[in-house]
Motif scaffolding. Structure first.
Motif, PDB file in Angstrom:
ATOM      1  N   ARG A   1      53.256  26.605  39.219  1.00 21.51           N
ATOM      2  CA  ARG A   1      54.518  25.872  39.347  1.00 21.51           C
ATOM      3  C   ARG A   1      55.724  26.785  39.421  1.00 21.51           C
ATOM      4  NH1 ARG A   1      52.574  25.475  34.245  1.00 21.51           N
ATOM      5  NH2 ARG A   1      53.894  26.243  32.540  1.00 21.51           N
ATOM      6  N   GLU A   2      55.556  28.072  39.074  1.00 18.98           N
ATOM      7  CA  GLU A   2      56.668  29.028  39.098  1.00 18.98           C
ATOM      8  C   GLU A   2      56.799  29.723  40.450  1.00 18.98           C
ATOM      9  OE1 GLU A   2      55.925  31.663  35.857  1.00 18.98           O
ATOM     10  OE2 GLU A   2      56.032  30.096  34.342  1.00 18.98           O
ATOM     11  N   ASN A   3      55.990  29.296  41.418  1.00 19.69           N
ATOM     12  CA  ASN A   3      56.057  29.839  42.771  1.00 19.69           C
ATOM     13  C   ASN A   3      55.820  31.356  42.784  1.00 19.69           C
ATOM     14  OD1 ASN A   3      56.359  29.624  45.558  1.00 19.69           O
ATOM     15  ND2 ASN A   3      58.556  30.096  45.480  1.00 19.69           N
ATOM     16  N   ILE A   4      54.800  31.769  42.066  1.00 19.38           N
ATOM     17  CA  ILE A   4      54.396  33.174  42.044  1.00 19.38           C
ATOM     18  C   ILE A   4      52.974  33.271  42.589  1.00 19.38           C
ATOM     19  CG2 ILE A   4      53.980  35.217  40.624  1.00 19.38           C
ATOM     20  CD1 ILE A   4      55.997  34.144  38.637  1.00 19.38           C
ATOM     21  N   ARG A   5      52.773  34.136  43.537  1.00 24.41           N
ATOM     22  CA  ARG A   5      51.447  34.314  44.145  1.00 24.41           C
ATOM     23  C   ARG A   5      50.757  35.517  43.506  1.00 24.41           C
ATOM     24  NH1 ARG A   5      49.986  37.093  49.120  1.00 24.41           N
ATOM     25  NH2 ARG A   5      47.993  36.297  49.929  1.00 24.41           N
ATOM     26  N   TYR A   6      49.524  35.294  43.037  1.00 22.26           N
ATOM     27  CA  TYR A   6      48.739  36.358  42.411  1.00 22.26           C
ATOM     28  C   TYR A   6      47.585  36.749  43.335  1.00 22.26           C
ATOM     29  CZ  TYR A   6      51.263  35.424  38.110  1.00 22.26           C
ATOM     30  OH  TYR A   6      52.236  35.272  37.173  1.00 22.26           O
ATOM     31  N   VAL A   7      47.426  38.052  43.520  1.00 26.26           N
ATOM     32  CA  VAL A   7      46.382  38.565  44.407  1.00 26.26           C
ATOM     33  C   VAL A   7      45.568  39.613  43.666  1.00 26.26           C
ATOM     34  CG1 VAL A   7      45.896  39.749  46.584  1.00 26.26           C
ATOM     35  CG2 VAL A   7      47.839  38.172  46.422  1.00 26.26           C
ATOM     36  N   VAL A   8      44.235  39.502  43.729  1.00 27.33           N
ATOM     37  CA  VAL A   8      43.348  40.493  43.132  1.00 27.33           C
ATOM     38  C   VAL A   8      42.500  41.110  44.244  1.00 27.33           C
ATOM     39  CG1 VAL A   8      41.516  40.949  41.463  1.00 27.33           C
ATOM     40  CG2 VAL A   8      43.255  39.218  40.973  1.00 27.33           C
ATOM     41  N   THR A   9      42.528  42.418  44.364  1.00 27.99           N
ATOM     42  CA  THR A   9      41.702  43.118  45.341  1.00 27.99           C
ATOM     43  C   THR A   9      40.964  44.251  44.667  1.00 27.99           C
ATOM     44  OG1 THR A   9      43.537  44.584  45.943  1.00 27.99           O
ATOM     45  CG2 THR A   9      43.272  42.578  47.256  1.00 27.99           C
ATOM     46  N   SER A  10      39.907  44.703  45.334  1.00 30.50           N
ATOM     47  CA  SER A  10      39.151  45.838  44.810  1.00 30.50           C
ATOM     48  C   SER A  10      38.976  46.882  45.900  1.00 30.50           C
ATOM     49  CB  SER A  10      37.780  45.382  44.304  1.00 30.50           C
ATOM     50  OG  SER A  10      36.981  44.894  45.371  1.00 30.50           O
ATOM     51  N   ILE A  11      38.841  48.109  45.471  1.00 27.19           N
ATOM     52  CA  ILE A  11      38.564  49.225  46.375  1.00 27.19           C
ATOM     53  C   ILE A  11      37.250  49.868  45.919  1.00 27.19           C
ATOM     54  CG2 ILE A  11      39.373  51.445  47.274  1.00 27.19           C
ATOM     55  CD1 ILE A  11      42.213  50.555  46.599  1.00 27.19           C
ATOM     56  N   PRO A  12      36.227  49.819  46.810  1.00 23.41           N
ATOM     57  CA  PRO A  12      36.181  49.191  48.140  1.00 23.41           C
ATOM     58  C   PRO A  12      36.137  47.669  48.018  1.00 23.41           C
ATOM     59  CG  PRO A  12      34.020  49.965  47.544  1.00 23.41           C
ATOM     60  CD  PRO A  12      34.936  50.447  46.457  1.00 23.41           C
ATOM     61  N   PRO A  13      36.337  46.944  49.108  1.00 24.46           N
ATOM     62  CA  PRO A  13      36.231  45.488  49.053  1.00 24.46           C
ATOM     63  C   PRO A  13      34.870  45.064  48.505  1.00 24.46           C
ATOM     64  CG  PRO A  13      37.154  46.188  51.148  1.00 24.46           C
ATOM     65  CD  PRO A  13      36.698  47.433  50.460  1.00 24.46           C
ATOM     66  N   ASN A  14      34.901  44.043  47.668  1.00 25.50           N
ATOM     67  CA  ASN A  14      33.681  43.538  47.034  1.00 25.50           C
ATOM     68  C   ASN A  14      33.008  44.583  46.148  1.00 25.50           C
ATOM     69  OD1 ASN A  14      33.961  41.034  48.418  1.00 25.50           O
ATOM     70  ND2 ASN A  14      33.036  41.994  50.249  1.00 25.50           N
ATOM     71  N   GLY A  15      33.795  45.568  45.712  1.00 27.99           N
ATOM     72  CA  GLY A  15      33.237  46.613  44.860  1.00 27.99           C
ATOM     73  C   GLY A  15      32.999  46.117  43.446  1.00 27.99           C
ATOM     74  N   ARG A  16      32.233  46.885  42.676  1.00 27.21           N
ATOM     75  CA  ARG A  16      31.951  46.573  41.283  1.00 27.21           C
ATOM     76  C   ARG A  16      32.268  47.794  40.431  1.00 27.21           C
ATOM     77  NH1 ARG A  16      28.718  42.728  39.455  1.00 27.21           N
ATOM     78  NH2 ARG A  16      27.633  44.186  38.057  1.00 27.21           N
ATOM     79  N   LEU A  17      32.706  47.536  39.195  1.00 25.64           N
ATOM     80  CA  LEU A  17      32.998  48.626  38.263  1.00 25.64           C
ATOM     81  C   LEU A  17      32.437  48.259  36.892  1.00 25.64           C
ATOM     82  CD1 LEU A  17      34.323  51.318  37.602  1.00 25.64           C
ATOM     83  CD2 LEU A  17      36.494  50.126  37.284  1.00 25.64           C
ATOM     84  N   PRO A  18      31.133  48.478  36.689  1.00 26.89           N
ATOM     85  CA  PRO A  18      30.519  48.157  35.395  1.00 26.89           C
ATOM     86  C   PRO A  18      30.917  49.178  34.325  1.00 26.89           C
ATOM     87  CG  PRO A  18      28.897  49.146  36.850  1.00 26.89           C
ATOM     88  CD  PRO A  18      30.151  48.997  37.656  1.00 26.89           C
ATOM     89  N   ILE A  19      31.318  48.682  33.146  1.00 25.38           N
ATOM     90  CA  ILE A  19      31.669  49.559  32.036  1.00 25.38           C
ATOM     91  C   ILE A  19      31.180  48.953  30.730  1.00 25.38           C
ATOM     92  CG2 ILE A  19      33.754  50.439  33.181  1.00 25.38           C
ATOM     93  CD1 ILE A  19      35.374  48.628  31.300  1.00 25.38           C
ATOM     94  N   GLU A  20      31.239  49.755  29.694  1.00 25.41           N
ATOM     95  CA  GLU A  20      30.966  49.281  28.338  1.00 25.41           C
ATOM     96  C   GLU A  20      32.251  49.424  27.540  1.00 25.41           C
ATOM     97  OE1 GLU A  20      27.882  49.943  24.583  1.00 25.41           O
ATOM     98  OE2 GLU A  20      28.084  51.482  26.138  1.00 25.41           O
ATOM     99  N   ALA A  21      32.788  48.319  27.076  1.00 22.90           N
ATOM    100  CA  ALA A  21      34.079  48.344  26.372  1.00 22.90           C
ATOM    101  C   ALA A  21      34.235  47.071  25.563  1.00 22.90           C
ATOM    102  CB  ALA A  21      35.227  48.478  27.377  1.00 22.90           C
ATOM    103  N   VAL A  22      35.320  47.007  24.785  1.00 17.02           N
ATOM    104  CA  VAL A  22      35.670  45.790  24.051  1.00 17.02           C
ATOM    105  C   VAL A  22      36.342  44.855  25.046  1.00 17.02           C
ATOM    106  CG1 VAL A  22      36.927  44.830  22.108  1.00 17.02           C
ATOM    107  CG2 VAL A  22      35.976  47.129  21.946  1.00 17.02           C
ATOM    108  N   LYS A  23      35.619  43.855  25.434  1.00 16.49           N
ATOM    109  CA  LYS A  23      36.018  43.005  26.555  1.00 16.49           C
ATOM    110  C   LYS A  23      37.370  42.328  26.340  1.00 16.49           C
ATOM    111  CE  LYS A  23      33.808  39.588  29.580  1.00 16.49           C
ATOM    112  NZ  LYS A  23      32.651  38.651  29.708  1.00 16.49           N
ATOM    113  N   GLY A  24      37.597  41.815  25.139  1.00 19.33           N
ATOM    114  CA  GLY A  24      38.829  41.085  24.869  1.00 19.33           C
ATOM    115  C   GLY A  24      40.070  41.932  24.986  1.00 19.33           C
ATOM    116  N   MET A  25      39.928  43.255  24.743  1.00 19.85           N
ATOM    117  CA  MET A  25      41.108  44.106  24.812  1.00 19.85           C
ATOM    118  C   MET A  25      41.629  44.229  26.244  1.00 19.85           C
ATOM    119  SD  MET A  25      40.577  47.165  22.065  1.00 19.85           S
ATOM    120  CE  MET A  25      40.732  46.835  20.304  1.00 19.85           C
ATOM    121  N   TYR A  26      40.735  44.102  27.214  1.00 17.28           N
ATOM    122  CA  TYR A  26      41.176  44.144  28.602  1.00 17.28           C
ATOM    123  C   TYR A  26      42.044  42.930  28.921  1.00 17.28           C
ATOM    124  CZ  TYR A  26      38.643  48.269  30.084  1.00 17.28           C
ATOM    125  OH  TYR A  26      38.243  49.568  30.238  1.00 17.28           O
TER     126      TYR A  26
END
Length: 822
Positions: free
Chosen positions: A681-706
């Motif tokens: 409703r605030e007229n803000i467009r959000y875009v998420v992209t990855s490099i490379p496209p459709n890439g994955r970045l698996p990690i081990e971390a405290v998920k909630g902190m992200y």
């Protein structure tokens, strides 16, 4: 038919508009200065001008006020003194009837004896006054002499008034003659180094504040005779409900001038309403007259000469020598750039620590700290300058050329008391006065450690002008500026500078120098209390908004348990600190623990408030799947917060947090998707992209902190985009989040106003914020940076500016490379 005005209304007008003797004198003196200005002409330049003849203020008191009051009451004289007030006066006033119950004729000789016994023989005209007393033959004659025993005269040798002007201008309450004169000079281009001070045509009511009788003697150089006017204000009270125009007040021609080309005006006020002494006038000279003109300007001292019974009353002069001994200095300037953009620029200097910080706030920053003032409003505020000197009173000492410690403190006390306002070099009351805290300096100072920048510690001023600040208008009663959007923005800007750019700078420098934690325990616990109130209120709303499921009920219980745990930890910190204080031990460790408690409290409130907004928006959109995603994000954050609570036992070592495996790209998409649903409703467009496209970045971390890091950055972007929209009008915001799987970074950037390069590091300091107090605590970026470092990463603001020179990209290095500044 039309409105008619009762004669007594004039008395009410005077008593309401002129609220103090100091302001009454100020108005009369300003009229005299305007008359002198008219004589010399508007083109006078201070540096080259001939000495300005002074406006003289003479007070003559031949009888002390207690004797004066006693005699008037004994004679049954109907006056403001005997009646005590003009609030309900009329010809049939019951109080007057009581005063007349006793026949004053029978006792007038005794009252005359009282006057003779208490006569001040050193006062001017005392011999003539005594002789007149001896010639009195009845009570009426004695009454007349007593009313004229004491008087105030304001004398100027200015251009004077002609017979016609005395009737057409002086007798016209609210005349616009000075306004027309200012407009005429502006049209003619005759800019003046000495501005016109009067403009509302109400100065003559000042005389009513001081006494019941007014006598004016005036004349221009070409006049052969003096022009006279006598007014008895009590006639208007006696008129009751009669119309104002039924009271006849006519100018008259006086005697021929002693010297043909004399000119000027003498205003005499008698039947005085209050008593005057040398000490009283001396105190007023120090507190009021000394500050009528800008005391910081050595060339701007007012040409005023004050006497009491012919004895000179000194007006203290300010010496800027004291400024060289200030412990801190703040200078700022607000102006409109050549491109039409409002800019507030300045520098804070902590001389005691040899540190400085410059700041520059643009239009969007200014809109934020002024509660979303528009660009038009900010431009209409007009340019101003701020100059403030701060003295740590505990560190004051003897200063050669000023005196011992007591004298130094007295000097600062005399000239301090807050930030004064001067228009064209002349004081705007009551700003910076003893009872005025228009910037809330004391409240803000006493709510933080060290009590820095309270009114008793500073000597300061703001400069404005009639020409440059036409929308900052004086109230008719001279009690400050008239309320308006421009005034609100003006006050907000100065208050924000004093707090965020000066006080917080001083505090942060002290914290660095002492190598202590950034906050004292008292500050932390008080802030936690504030967070607790917000959390409790939000939890109630969240509980009502959650779906009636077993999972939601369990989550609600987890939230409540976290709140209770934070409260218990805060109580432990308080209790331990009290023990430490009794032993006079430093509580650095506890302050650090307390800060962590506040961080958690802040994050808990942020998480619950964010989820509440998301769930509310999703419900209105009838999208159950979005509620499920919101609960998943909130659940992850809650598990992290609960685990961190266990590390906060001040008596044990930190526990380890359990990490888990997940894909950063997928998790970031989930977090951003949740956020976009509440911000659509605030007229803000959000875009998420990855490099490379459709890439994955698996990690081990405290998920909630992200979640905490990403949401803090998104909230920050959304806030400033919203400010940009309010400031510039139609604007489509965009926030882009890029996960670079190769470099292992998360970047968050937006098309908002951006951040100046000189704030690149300071924005990560705890409690630093250019938002208004109600919008943020200045913890979000600090928390996010701490979380990044906890995981061995790094969060920083990219040093690469956009084309406008602003910085807009935050980079979270999941594994710190140490190359952020290269």
């Amino acid at each position: 038919m039309t409105f008619t005005v009762a004669a007594r209304t004039l008395l009410h007008l005077g008593s309401e508009l002129i609220s103090s003797d100091g302001i009454a004198f100020y108005e009369l003196i300003k009229n005299g200065l305007d008359a002198l200005r008219d004589l010399d002409g508007p083109q006078v330049v201070k540096a080259k001008a001939k000495p300005i003849r002074p406006v003289k203020l003479d007070i003559v008191c031949r009888v002390d006020f207690s004797t004066y009051e006693h005699v008037l009451r004994g004679l049954g004289v109907w006056s403001s003194v005997t009646l005590g007030s003009t609030e309900d006066l009329g010809p049939d006033d019951e109080d007057m009837e009581e005063e007349n119950d006793d026949d004053p004729v029978q006792g007038w000789r005794e009252l005359r004896s009282v006057l003779v016994e208490n006569l001040d023989e050193s006062a001017p005209g005392s011999a003539e006054f005594l002789a007149a007393l001896k010639q009195v033959s009845n009570a009426d004659e004695l009454s007349e002499i007593v009313l004229e025993a004491n008087y105030i005269e304001v004398i100027d040798e200015g251009v004077g008034m002609s017979f016609a002007e005395l009737g057409d201008v002086f007798l016209k309450i609210g005349t616009t003659s000075r306004v027309r004169q200012r407009d005429r000079e502006r049209i003619q281009g005759s800019a003046s180094a000495r501005p016109i001070l009067g403009e509302k045509g109400l100065g003559r009511l000042s005389a009513m504040r001081l006494g019941d009788r007014l006598s004016v003697k005036t004349g221009r150089e070409a006049d052969a005779r003096w022009n006279l006017l006598n007014v008895d204000w009590m006639m208007f009270a006696a008129a009751g409900d009669a119309a104002l125009n039924t009271i006849s007040v006519e100018p008259a021609l006086g005697l021929h001038k002693e010297i043909a080309n004399l000119h000027g005006t003498t205003i005499r006020i008698s039947a005085l309403k209050s008593g005057w002494t040398y000490d009283k006038l001396e105190a007023m000279a120090a507190s009021e007259f000394a500050k009528l003109a800008d005391p910081f300007d050595a060339a701007g001292a007012l040409p005023i000469k004050v006497t009491f019974n012919s004895r000179n009353v000194p007006i203290p002069k300010f010496s800027d020598f004291i400024f060289s001994h200030a412990h801190g200095v703040l200078n700022a300037r607000f102006f409109i750039s050549k491109k039409g953009n409002p800019i507030l620029r300045g520098q804070a200097e902590y001389r005691l620590r040899k540190r400085t910080r410059s700041f520059r706030l643009r239009g969007i920053d200014l809109a934020s700290i002024t509660d979303s003032a528009s660009k038009t409003t900010l431009k209409r505020v007009g340019p101003f300058k701020l100059e403030v000197y701060w003295f740590n009173r505990r560190l004051l000492s003897k200063i050669d050329g000023i005196g011992d410690l007591k004298q130094v403190r007295a000097l600062i006390e005399r000239w301090g008391g807050g930030v004064m306002v001067f228009r064209d070099g002349f004081r705007v009351h009551p700003y910076g006065g003893p009872e005025d805290d228009w910037l809330d300096l004391d409240r803000d100072a006493f709510s933080t450690s060290g009590f820095k920048v309270n009114r008793g510690q500073i000597v300061g001023k703001v400069d404005i002008t009639h020409e440059g600040n036409p929308f900052l208008v004086d109230q008719t009663n001279r009690e400050g500026l008239r309320d308006s959007p421009e005034k609100a923005a003006f006050v907000s800007m100065i208050a924000s500078i004093m707090d965020k750019q000066f006080r917080q700078f001083l505090n942060s420098v002290d914290a660095d120098i002492k190598q202590a934690d950034k906050l004292t325990l008292t500050e932390v616990t008080s802030r936690v209390d504030s967070e607790d109130l917000k959390i409790t209120e939000t939890l109630k709303k969240l509980a009502a908004a959650l779906p009636k499921t077993k999972e939601a009920a369990a989550l609600s219980q987890d939230l409540k348990a976290s709140v209770d745990a934070i409260k218990q930890l805060n109580l432990q910190v308080r209790a331990t600190a009290e023990t430490y204080d009794r032993e006079r031990m430093r509580v650095i460790h506890l302050a650090g623990v307390g800060l962590m408690v506040e961080v958690l409290a802040h994050e808990l409130w942020r998480a619950t408030a964010s989820s509440l907004r998301t769930i509310t928006a999703a419900r209105s959109a009838l999208d159950p799947s979005s509620i499920t995603r919101s609960l998943a994000v909130l659940d992850a954050q809650m598990r992290t917060l609960q685990k961190r609570l266990k590390t906060l036992d001040p008596l044990s070592t930190n526990a380890r947090q359990v990490k888990e495996n997940f894909d950063v790209v997928e998790w970031v998409r989930t977090v951003v998707t949740t956020f976009t649903e509440q911000a659509r409703r605030e007229n803000i467009r959000y875009v998420v992209t990855s490099i490379p496209p459709n890439g994955r970045l698996p990690i081990e971390a405290v998920k909630g902190m992200y979640v905490q890091v990403i949401e803090n950055l998104l909230i920050n972007s959304a806030y400033w985009i919203e400010q940009q929209k309010k400031y510039t009008g139609v604007f489509e915001g965009q926030v882009e989040v890029v996960v670079d799987c190769n470099r292992k970074t998360i970047s968050v950037m937006d098309n908002g106003p951006g951040i100046p390069a000189d704030r690149r590091e300071v924005i990560f300091e705890p409690f630093f914020s250019t938002k208004p107090k109600k919008e943020g605590r200045g913890l979000g970026l600090y928390i996010s940076k701490e979380i990044a470092e906890y995981h061995g990463g790094r969060l920083y603001l990219s040093p690469e500016p956009d084309r406008d020179g602003q910085l807009r990209k935050f980079i979270y290095e999941i594994e710190a490379s140490g190359e952020a500044d290269e």
